[in-house]
Design a protein around this motif. Sequence first.
Motif, short mmCIF file in Angstrom:
data_model
loop_
_atom_site.label_atom_id
_atom_site.label_comp_id
_atom_site.label_asym_id
_atom_site.label_seq_id
_atom_site.Cartn_x
_atom_site.Cartn_y
_atom_site.Cartn_z
N ALA A 29 0.81 -1.22 0.00
CA ALA A 29 0.00 0.00 0.00
C ALA A 29 0.84 1.27 0.00
O ALA A 29 0.29 2.37 -0.02
N ASN A 30 2.15 1.12 0.04
CA ASN A 30 3.05 2.26 0.12
C ASN A 30 2.72 3.17 1.31
O ASN A 30 2.74 4.39 1.19
N ILE A 31 2.38 2.53 2.42
CA ILE A 31 2.07 3.27 3.65
C ILE A 31 3.10 2.88 4.71
O ILE A 31 3.13 1.73 5.15
N PRO A 32 3.94 3.81 5.10
CA PRO A 32 4.86 3.51 6.19
C PRO A 32 4.11 3.50 7.52
O PRO A 32 3.27 4.35 7.78
N MET A 33 4.38 2.50 8.34
CA MET A 33 3.74 2.40 9.65
C MET A 33 4.81 2.42 10.73
O MET A 33 5.92 1.95 10.53
N THR A 34 4.41 2.93 11.88
CA THR A 34 5.29 2.99 13.04
C THR A 34 4.65 2.19 14.17
O THR A 34 3.45 2.33 14.42
N ILE A 35 5.45 1.37 14.82
CA ILE A 35 4.95 0.65 16.00
C ILE A 35 5.04 1.61 17.18
O ILE A 35 6.10 2.19 17.44
N ILE A 36 3.92 1.79 17.89
CA ILE A 36 3.90 2.70 19.03
C ILE A 36 3.82 1.91 20.34
O ILE A 36 3.40 0.76 20.36
N SER A 37 4.20 2.56 21.41
CA SER A 37 4.18 1.94 22.73
C SER A 37 2.77 1.97 23.32
O SER A 37 1.88 2.68 22.82
N GLY A 38 2.58 1.23 24.40
CA GLY A 38 1.31 1.26 25.11
C GLY A 38 0.98 2.64 25.63
O GLY A 38 -0.17 3.08 25.63
N LYS A 39 1.99 3.35 26.08
CA LYS A 39 1.79 4.72 26.57
C LYS A 39 1.31 5.63 25.42
O LYS A 39 0.43 6.47 25.62
N GLN A 40 1.89 5.46 24.24
CA GLN A 40 1.45 6.24 23.09
C GLN A 40 0.03 5.85 22.67
O GLN A 40 -0.75 6.71 22.27
#
Length: 92
Positions: A29-40
Amino acid sequence: MTKTLAVATAAVRTARNGSSFLKRVHSAANIPMTIISGKQEAALGFSGVIHTIDTSEFLLFDLGGASIEISLVKNKKQLHSVCLLYTSDAAD
């Protein structure tokens, strides 16, 4: 809307194939994703509801596919949050 942010939460964060999943999403999909923390996760959940709730003190529960975030809100401010992981694995 001028900017889109795609995030991956606890389900991807705890998955054995989380990084390969992110690569497949980006490739397909040409979508960069970021893994976020539980706090985020908790902060985003709070941001999503604070202006829609007509009370200033409450507990916010954000139930997802692999975790639940619980936030204590007083005077419309997020005072404390916890992220609790759980599993949906069932014994056969």
